[in-house]
Write a protein that holds these residues in place. Structure first.
Motif, PDB file in Angstrom:
ATOM      1  N   ASN A   1       0.846  -1.196   0.000  1.00  0.00           N
ATOM      2  CA  ASN A   1       0.000   0.000   0.000  1.00  0.00           C
ATOM      3  C   ASN A   1       0.884   1.251   0.000  1.00  0.00           C
ATOM      4  N   PHE A   2       0.266   2.416   0.101  1.00  0.00           N
ATOM      5  CA  PHE A   2       1.020   3.656  -0.042  1.00  0.00           C
ATOM      6  C   PHE A   2       1.936   3.985   1.136  1.00  0.00           C
ATOM      7  N   ILE A   3       1.843   3.227   2.250  1.00  0.00           N
ATOM      8  CA  ILE A   3       2.801   3.430   3.349  1.00  0.00           C
ATOM      9  C   ILE A   3       3.808   2.271   3.428  1.00  0.00           C
ATOM     10  N   GLY A   4       3.825   1.432   2.393  1.00  0.00           N
ATOM     11  CA  GLY A   4       4.838   0.391   2.285  1.00  0.00           C
ATOM     12  C   GLY A   4       4.539  -0.900   3.016  1.00  0.00           C
ATOM     13  N   LEU A   5       3.286  -1.117   3.366  1.00  0.00           N
ATOM     14  CA  LEU A   5       2.901  -2.366   4.040  1.00  0.00           C
ATOM     15  C   LEU A   5       2.167  -3.277   3.073  1.00  0.00           C
ATOM     16  N   ASP A   6       2.258  -4.564   3.319  1.00  0.00           N
ATOM     17  CA  ASP A   6       1.524  -5.542   2.528  1.00  0.00           C
ATOM     18  C   ASP A   6       0.028  -5.232   2.594  1.00  0.00           C
ATOM     19  N   GLN A   7      -0.593  -5.127   1.437  1.00  0.00           N
ATOM     20  CA  GLN A   7      -2.001  -4.715   1.388  1.00  0.00           C
ATOM     21  C   GLN A   7      -2.921  -5.710   2.087  1.00  0.00           C
ATOM     22  N   ALA A   8      -2.696  -6.987   1.899  1.00  0.00           N
ATOM     23  CA  ALA A   8      -3.569  -7.989   2.527  1.00  0.00           C
ATOM     24  C   ALA A   8      -3.463  -7.924   4.052  1.00  0.00           C
ATOM     25  N   LYS A   9      -2.250  -7.748   4.566  1.00  0.00           N
ATOM     26  CA  LYS A   9      -2.068  -7.643   6.013  1.00  0.00           C
ATOM     27  C   LYS A   9      -2.673  -6.339   6.541  1.00  0.00           C
ATOM     28  N   SER A  10      -2.548  -5.273   5.762  1.00  0.00           N
ATOM     29  CA  SER A  10      -3.164  -3.997   6.149  1.00  0.00           C
ATOM     30  C   SER A  10      -4.680  -4.113   6.182  1.00  0.00           C
ATOM     31  N   ASP A  11      -5.237  -4.823   5.231  1.00  0.00           N
ATOM     32  CA  ASP A  11      -6.690  -5.027   5.202  1.00  0.00           C
ATOM     33  C   ASP A  11      -7.155  -5.806   6.437  1.00  0.00           C
ATOM     34  N   GLU A  12      -6.385  -6.823   6.815  1.00  0.00           N
ATOM     35  CA  GLU A  12      -6.708  -7.608   8.010  1.00  0.00           C
ATOM     36  C   GLU A  12      -6.627  -6.738   9.270  1.00  0.00           C
ATOM     37  N   LEU A  13      -5.617  -5.909   9.334  1.00  0.00           N
ATOM     38  CA  LEU A  13      -5.472  -4.988  10.468  1.00  0.00           C
ATOM     39  C   LEU A  13      -6.616  -3.987  10.510  1.00  0.00           C
ATOM     40  N   ALA A  14      -7.008  -3.469   9.361  1.00  0.00           N
ATOM     41  CA  ALA A  14      -8.109  -2.507   9.309  1.00  0.00           C
ATOM     42  C   ALA A  14      -9.405  -3.128   9.808  1.00  0.00           C
ATOM     43  N   LEU A  15      -9.646  -4.387   9.474  1.00  0.00           N
ATOM     44  CA  LEU A  15     -10.841  -5.075   9.988  1.00  0.00           C
ATOM     45  C   LEU A  15     -10.799  -5.170  11.510  1.00  0.00           C
ATOM     46  N   ALA A  16      -9.648  -5.543  12.039  1.00  0.00           N
ATOM     47  CA  ALA A  16      -9.501  -5.657  13.490  1.00  0.00           C
ATOM     48  C   ALA A  16      -9.627  -4.282  14.150  1.00  0.00           C
ATOM     49  N   LEU A  17      -9.078  -3.261  13.517  1.00  0.00           N
ATOM     50  CA  LEU A  17      -9.192  -1.907  14.064  1.00  0.00           C
ATOM     51  C   LEU A  17     -10.630  -1.400  13.996  1.00  0.00           C
TER      52      LEU A  17
ATOM     53  N   GLU B   1      -8.375   7.300  12.234  1.00  0.00           N
ATOM     54  CA  GLU B   1      -7.333   7.827  11.358  1.00  0.00           C
ATOM     55  C   GLU B   1      -6.316   6.759  10.987  1.00  0.00           C
ATOM     56  N   ARG B   2      -6.049   5.827  11.900  1.00  0.00           N
ATOM     57  CA  ARG B   2      -5.128   4.728  11.564  1.00  0.00           C
ATOM     58  C   ARG B   2      -5.749   3.829  10.506  1.00  0.00           C
ATOM     59  N   ILE B   3      -7.041   3.563  10.614  1.00  0.00           N
ATOM     60  CA  ILE B   3      -7.731   2.764   9.602  1.00  0.00           C
ATOM     61  C   ILE B   3      -7.600   3.448   8.239  1.00  0.00           C
ATOM     62  N   LEU B   4      -7.791   4.744   8.205  1.00  0.00           N
ATOM     63  CA  LEU B   4      -7.633   5.500   6.960  1.00  0.00           C
ATOM     64  C   LEU B   4      -6.192   5.430   6.447  1.00  0.00           C
ATOM     65  N   THR B   5      -5.232   5.509   7.344  1.00  0.00           N
ATOM     66  CA  THR B   5      -3.821   5.427   6.968  1.00  0.00           C
ATOM     67  C   THR B   5      -3.506   4.078   6.333  1.00  0.00           C
ATOM     68  N   LEU B   6      -4.191   3.044   6.790  1.00  0.00           N
ATOM     69  CA  LEU B   6      -3.997   1.710   6.219  1.00  0.00           C
ATOM     70  C   LEU B   6      -4.730   1.542   4.888  1.00  0.00           C
ATOM     71  N   GLY B   7      -5.476   2.570   4.478  1.00  0.00           N
ATOM     72  CA  GLY B   7      -6.148   2.527   3.186  1.00  0.00           C
ATOM     73  C   GLY B   7      -7.567   2.008   3.223  1.00  0.00           C
ATOM     74  N   ALA B   8      -8.149   1.917   4.405  1.00  0.00           N
ATOM     75  CA  ALA B   8      -9.511   1.409   4.549  1.00  0.00           C
ATOM     76  C   ALA B   8     -10.417   2.525   5.054  1.00  0.00           C
ATOM     77  N   THR B   9     -11.689   2.197   5.229  1.00  0.00           N
ATOM     78  CA  THR B   9     -12.683   3.164   5.697  1.00  0.00           C
ATOM     79  C   THR B   9     -13.144   2.769   7.093  1.00  0.00           C
ATOM     80  N   PRO B  10     -13.075   3.691   8.050  1.00  0.00           N
ATOM     81  CA  PRO B  10     -13.602   3.372   9.377  1.00  0.00           C
ATOM     82  C   PRO B  10     -15.124   3.296   9.346  1.00  0.00           C
ATOM     83  N   ILE B  11     -15.655   2.322  10.065  1.00  0.00           N
ATOM     84  CA  ILE B  11     -17.116   2.269  10.179  1.00  0.00           C
ATOM     85  C   ILE B  11     -17.562   3.524  10.929  1.00  0.00           C
ATOM     86  N   HIS B  12     -18.781   3.966  10.650  1.00  0.00           N
ATOM     87  CA  HIS B  12     -19.181   5.254  11.211  1.00  0.00           C
ATOM     88  C   HIS B  12     -20.680   5.381  11.436  1.00  0.00           C
TER      89      HIS B  12
END
Length: 154
Positions: free
Chosen positions: A2-18, A67-78
Motif C-alpha cells: 500500500n502507499f505506506i509500504g505495508l503488505d495490502q492484505a495484512k493492512s486489510d486484516e489490520l483494518a478489519l480488526a481496528l 485515522e489509523r484505519i484510513l492510513t492503512l487505506g480502509a474506511t472506518p465504520i461510522h
C-alpha cells in the motif's frame, strides 16, 4: 504494497480488526458518558470526574483509531448500527451506582485490552510499527486504569 509500504492484505486484516476495536470503543465511550451523567451516591463527585477523564481520553483514541484505519487505506465504520452489530461491549442502560458503573467500566477495559493485544500481534506480523505503537500505548494506559478500578472495587 500500500502507499505506506505495508503488505495490502495484512493492512486489510489490520483494518478489519481496528474497525472492530473502533466499534467497541464507541460503546465504551457511550457507557462512560452515561455513567458520568447518571452516577448517584456518596462517590458521585469522584466518579463523575473520573468518568469524564476516561470518556475524554476515549474520544481522542476513537479519532486516532479511525485515522489509523484510513492510513492503512480502509474506511472506518461510522454508524451506530455498525457499532452495535460489531461490538462485544454492550450498552449499559439505567446503571447509576458506583459498584456497577466501575465494574462495567473495568470489564469493558478488559475487552479493549484483549482486542488490542490481538491487534498488536497482527501489527507485528505486518511490520506495522505505527499500529503497534498506537495500540501498545493504549494497553499501557488501560492496564493502569484497570488496576486502579480493581483496587477501587476492593
Amino acid at each position: 504494497m500500500n502507499f505506506i509500504g505495508l503488505d495490502q492484505a495484512k493492512s486489510d486484516e489490520l483494518a478489519l480488526a481496528l474497525n472492530d476495536l473502533l466499534a467497541n470503543y464507541q460503546l465504551y465511550y457511550q457507557n462512560l458518558r452515561g455513567f458520568h451523567w447518571n452516577i448517584k451516591g456518596p462517590q458521585f463527585f469522584e466518579l463523575h470526574a473520573k468518568f469524564e477523564e476516561l470518556y475524554t481520553e476515549a474520544q481522542e483514541q476513537i479519532d486516532e483509531i479511525a485515522e489509523r484505519i484510513l492510513t492503512l487505506g480502509a474506511t472506518p465504520i461510522h454508524s451506530f448500527g455498525d457499532y452495535l452489530a460489531k461490538a462485544e461491549i454492550e450498552p449499559a442502560v439505567d446503571v447509576f451506582d458506583a459498584e456497577n458503573t466501575v465494574s462495567i467500566t473495568l470489564k469493558n477495559i478488559q475487552t479493549l485490552i484483549s482486542k488490542e493485544r490481538a491487534i498488536l500481534e497482527l501489527a507485528g506480523e505486518a511490520d506495522d510499527e505505527g499500529t503497534s505503537t498506537l495500540v501498545g500505548d493504549y494497553i499501557s494506559g488501560q492496564e493502569k486504569t484497570a488496576w486502579m478500578l480493581n483496587a477501587y472495587l476492593g
